[in-house]
Motif scaffolding. Structure first.
Motif, mmCIF file in Angstrom:
data_model
loop_
_atom_site.group_PDB
_atom_site.id
_atom_site.type_symbol
_atom_site.label_atom_id
_atom_site.label_comp_id
_atom_site.label_asym_id
_atom_site.label_seq_id
_atom_site.Cartn_x
_atom_site.Cartn_y
_atom_site.Cartn_z
ATOM 1 N N TRP A 30 0.759 -1.101 0.388
ATOM 2 C CA TRP A 30 0.043 -0.116 0.121
ATOM 3 C C TRP A 30 0.900 1.370 0.308
ATOM 4 O O TRP A 30 1.114 1.658 0.992
ATOM 5 N N LYS A 31 0.352 1.640 -1.052
ATOM 6 C CA LYS A 31 1.663 2.926 -1.090
ATOM 7 C C LYS A 31 3.120 3.000 -1.026
ATOM 8 O O LYS A 31 4.366 3.933 -0.366
ATOM 9 N N PRO A 32 3.918 1.993 -1.818
ATOM 10 C CA PRO A 32 5.185 1.701 -1.473
ATOM 11 C C PRO A 32 5.864 2.855 -2.264
ATOM 12 O O PRO A 32 5.172 3.372 -3.592
ATOM 13 N N GLY B 285 -5.330 -2.256 -2.019
ATOM 14 C CA GLY B 285 -6.527 -1.249 -2.659
ATOM 15 C C GLY B 285 -6.759 -1.325 -4.071
ATOM 16 O O GLY B 285 -5.840 -2.050 -4.942
ATOM 17 N N ALA B 286 -7.850 -0.832 -3.916
ATOM 18 C CA ALA B 286 -8.196 -0.444 -5.974
ATOM 19 C C ALA B 286 -7.452 0.034 -6.867
ATOM 20 O O ALA B 286 -7.196 -0.539 -8.116
ATOM 21 N N ARG C 72 -4.723 -6.946 -7.823
ATOM 22 C CA ARG C 72 -5.840 -5.280 -7.601
ATOM 23 C C ARG C 72 -6.723 -6.504 -6.804
ATOM 24 O O ARG C 72 -7.592 -7.357 -6.723
ATOM 25 N N VAL C 73 -7.050 -5.597 -5.630
ATOM 26 C CA VAL C 73 -8.076 -6.113 -5.262
ATOM 27 C C VAL C 73 -9.559 -6.014 -5.484
ATOM 28 O O VAL C 73 -10.103 -4.559 -5.748
ATOM 29 N N ASP D 184 -17.035 -6.620 -0.353
ATOM 30 C CA ASP D 184 -17.221 -6.050 0.289
ATOM 31 C C ASP D 184 -16.347 -4.418 0.219
ATOM 32 O O ASP D 184 -17.431 -3.295 0.042
ATOM 33 N N LEU D 185 -15.504 -4.398 -1.137
ATOM 34 C CA LEU D 185 -14.882 -2.838 -1.547
ATOM 35 C C LEU D 185 -16.407 -2.730 -2.421
ATOM 36 O O LEU D 185 -16.343 -1.617 -2.674
ATOM 37 N N THR D 186 -16.657 -3.825 -2.844
ATOM 38 C CA THR D 186 -17.696 -3.172 -4.054
ATOM 39 C C THR D 186 -19.259 -3.208 -3.575
ATOM 40 O O THR D 186 -19.289 -1.818 -4.172
ATOM 41 N N GLY D 187 -19.401 -3.267 -1.917
ATOM 42 C CA GLY D 187 -20.603 -3.039 -1.889
ATOM 43 C C GLY D 187 -20.704 -1.569 -1.356
ATOM 44 O O GLY D 187 -21.152 -0.980 -0.935
#
Length: 321
Positions: free
Chosen positions: A54-56, A74-75, A93-94, A98-101
């Motif tokens: 995440w943001k490397p 993250g997406a 990518r993720v 849960d993310l979609t909802g």
């Protein structure tokens, strides 16, 4: 045979997204696989086969010679894609339910907020004025979604079931049941002309950077109940020309905007977006996904990959998403 280690390269995380919390999650779901934070991972980089990031910082991943897969927590992958030293291995990518909802919740909330005149009503509440306006039905409003991937298609489905007239636009041709689908540069203007509330869920690529600009806003539908069109951007900050958004809000080209993402985050305290009366601002939390679900998703992908299966949601590097 020992399992290849999973390195966690997580920058800027706080509280629930801290590296320590991620370490505990992955140790719970990856069983006897070593889970390494950067200092330990870089002491013996050859043992690292997977990286969850995440943001490397640019160059962080180049030191692992046996890396097989990179998982972005993250997406959006535009920041990773900008790293010229990124190893040439699958980038995943993720994409979890849960993310979609959660993204659909955000989109529906903000479409309804503008449809139901919440900015006006809250202003009236602060002024202690009882001055209701006529409220039109959802069927009177045309919503257009830019980006018809998993997120856009799900949001379109829910908005359609509420009663909105929903259309979608994407770079390439898509088909979504119950949605009028447009694609490519040749069909963009037709999509915009019918759109009173514009929802942007596009990925950020060289083709989409600053696509949300004055020229585009001027083509949106202006003869519906809302009067001036509304922008909702829950995609990436780089999609929007922020000076154009502010100018269009001030001169009436746009009637209102809900913005979850910005070119600079956190948003500087002197940004005019904080206090603009036509802006609903959120701190990039539209699809703030449950980290436990993400860690389980990554663990399942690794197990399937090591069993000879195919990775899901691999980024097409040529397209940028």
């Amino acid at each position: 045979m020992s399992k290849g280690a999973l390195a966690l390269l997580i920058h800027g995380g706080t509280d629930n997204w801290s590296p320590e919390r991620w370490t505990a999650r992955f140790r719970a779901v990856c069983h006897d696989r070593p889970i390494l934070l950067p200092p330990e991972a870089k002491r013996d980089p050859a043992k690292v086969h997977y990286a969850a990031v995440w943001k490397p910082s640019p160059g962080d991943l180049a030191c692992f010679p046996n890396l097989k897969v990179i998982f972005n927590l993250g997406a959006g992958v535009d920041a990773l894609m900008a790293d010229k030293t990124l190893p040439n291995v699958p980038l995943v990518r993720v994409a979890v339910g849960d993310l979609t909802g959660r993204m659909t919740e955000y989109v529906v909330l903000h479409v309804l907020m503008h449809h139901r005149q919440e900015l006006y009503l809250r202003d009236q509440q602060r002024s202690k004025r009882w001055v209701p306006k006529f409220q039109w039905p959802a069927s009177a409003i045309s919503v257009g979604i830019m980006g018809l991937g998993t997120l856009g298609a799900d949001a379109a489905d829910v908005l359609g079931r509420i009663g909105f007239r929903v259309a979608g636009w994407s770079r390439s041709k898509k088909q979504v049941d119950g949605v009028a689908c447009f694609h490519g540069d040749g069909q963009l203007d037709a999509f915009l002309r019918r759109t009173a509330i514009l929802v942007c869920l596009l990925p950020l690529t060289s083709e989409t950077r600053h696509i949300l600009n004055r020229d585009l806003f001027a083509k949106l539908k202006r003869d519906g109940p809302l009067g001036a069109p509304v922008l909702i951007n829950a995609g990436r900050g780089g999609l929007q020309n922020e000076a154009d958004i502010l100018g269009c809000l001030d001169d009436g080209t746009l009637g209102a905007a809900s913005l979850d993402v910005f070119a600079q985050e956190p948003l500087p305290v002197d940004s005019p977006f904080w206090t603009h009366p036509k802006v609903v601002l959120t701190p990039h939390n539209a699809a703030d996904t449950d980290p436990d679900e993400i860690s389980k998703y990554v663990a399942r992908q690794i197990e399937n990959f090591e069993a000879g299966g195919v990775l899901d949601n691999v980024v097409d590097r040529a397209r940028g998403y």
